[in-house]
Write a protein that holds these residues in place. Structure first.
Motif, short mmCIF file in Angstrom:
data_model
loop_
_atom_site.label_atom_id
_atom_site.label_comp_id
_atom_site.label_asym_id
_atom_site.label_seq_id
_atom_site.Cartn_x
_atom_site.Cartn_y
_atom_site.Cartn_z
N MET A 1 0.84 -1.21 0.00
CA MET A 1 0.00 0.00 0.00
C MET A 1 0.86 1.24 0.00
O MET A 1 0.59 2.19 -0.72
CB MET A 1 -0.90 -0.02 1.22
N LEU A 2 1.92 1.24 0.81
CA LEU A 2 2.79 2.40 0.82
C LEU A 2 3.49 2.55 -0.52
O LEU A 2 3.78 3.65 -0.96
CB LEU A 2 3.81 2.30 1.96
N LEU A 4 2.13 1.82 -3.42
CA LEU A 4 1.14 2.46 -4.29
C LEU A 4 1.04 3.94 -3.99
O LEU A 4 1.00 4.78 -4.89
CB LEU A 4 -0.23 1.81 -4.08
N GLU A 42 3.03 3.62 10.37
CA GLU A 42 2.97 2.23 9.89
C GLU A 42 4.09 1.39 10.51
O GLU A 42 3.91 0.22 10.83
CB GLU A 42 3.10 2.18 8.36
N ILE A 53 -3.81 6.73 11.05
CA ILE A 53 -3.45 6.28 9.71
C ILE A 53 -4.59 6.55 8.74
O ILE A 53 -4.37 7.02 7.61
CB ILE A 53 -3.07 4.78 9.72
N GLU A 54 -5.82 6.29 9.16
CA GLU A 54 -6.97 6.60 8.31
C GLU A 54 -6.99 8.10 7.98
O GLU A 54 -7.23 8.50 6.84
CB GLU A 54 -8.27 6.25 9.03
N HIS A 57 -4.38 9.08 5.44
CA HIS A 57 -4.81 8.69 4.08
C HIS A 57 -5.83 9.68 3.53
O HIS A 57 -5.80 10.03 2.35
CB HIS A 57 -5.43 7.28 4.12
#
Lengths: 79, 150
Positions: A1-2, A4, A42, A53-54, A57
């Motif tokens: 994910m990181l 991406l 993370e 973290i949410e 993002h």
């Protein structure tokens, strides 16, 4: 994910570098800071703050949307 | 008579298209390593499951193979965290708890000057299976798959 997110941030940074405005530089700085904060959170693994973290993002997404808008405006002003 | 033949032709054409849609050949995928699996609750099960198209039948349709993992297995929970699995439960980020069978949402709280500690903010037991189904719970390696709508 990181990975991406890193790629996407790279693309957005390229857009902002191309636009080369004061606002663009501010967005790039914000993106770098957000990515740094995200990576740090993370790296805490199980102890990472999930809500934070949410939130990081969501902030990154806001800047993505801003980059798309800036680019669209720039293209519209040139045509 | 001519009109009846036209309708018959349209009916037969529709049926053939429908039959083709039902028998579209599917693809067999090799079973993935755990780190690459997407796990989710499924009806009729009690743990996290992973489904693969293991082989095809005579009509070319998948013979699905479902692998189930139980969260009351402490070594499995430990493995999931070592493999950096996170879970999306109703759009919110959870981890698989290390100490119990369920999903934990962690939060950093202040404990004084320059002091922060991480506490468990929320816990959803695996036994709350209906809620997990309703929330479209999905668990995956956080480096392999995007979270939410990113």
């Amino acid at each position: 994910m990181l990975g991406l997110i890193g790629s996407a941030i790279g693309a957005v940074s390229a857009i902002f570098s191309y636009l080369n405005t004061k606002a663009s530089q501010k967005y790039i700085d914000q993106l770098v800071q957000l990515r740094t904060d995200l990576q740090a959170e993370e790296d805490k693994g199980y102890q990472s703050d999930d809500a934070r973290i949410e939130d990081l993002h969501k902030q990154i997404k806001v800047i993505f949307d801003a980059a798309q808008q800036e680019l669209a405006l720039h293209i519209a002003s040139k045509s | 008579m001519q009109l009846n033949k036209s309708w018959l032709f349209i009916l037969l054409l529709s049926l053939s298209l429908g039959v083709d849609a039902c028998t579209t050949p599917q693809t067999v995928y090799p079973k993935l390593a755990l780190v690459d699996q997407i796990l989710k609750p499924r009806e009729g099960f009690s743990g996290l499951t992973h489904r693969t198209c293991a082989s095809l039948d005579e009509q070319g349709q998948c013979k699905w193979e479902i692998e189930e993992h139980q969260l009351d297995d402490a070594s499995f929970r430990s493995t999931m965290n070592t493999l950096n699995f996170i879970c999306n439960i109703g759009g919110r980020r959870f981890k698989i708890c290390l100490d119990k069978a369920g999903f934990c949402r962690m939060q950093s709280v202040s404990c004084g000057w320059f002091c922060h500690k991480t506490v468990e903010a929320e816990f959803i037991p695996i036994s709350n299976y209906k809620f997990l189904l309703d929330a479209k719970t999905t668990c995956f390696n956080k480096y392999a798959y995007p979270m939410g709508d990113e």
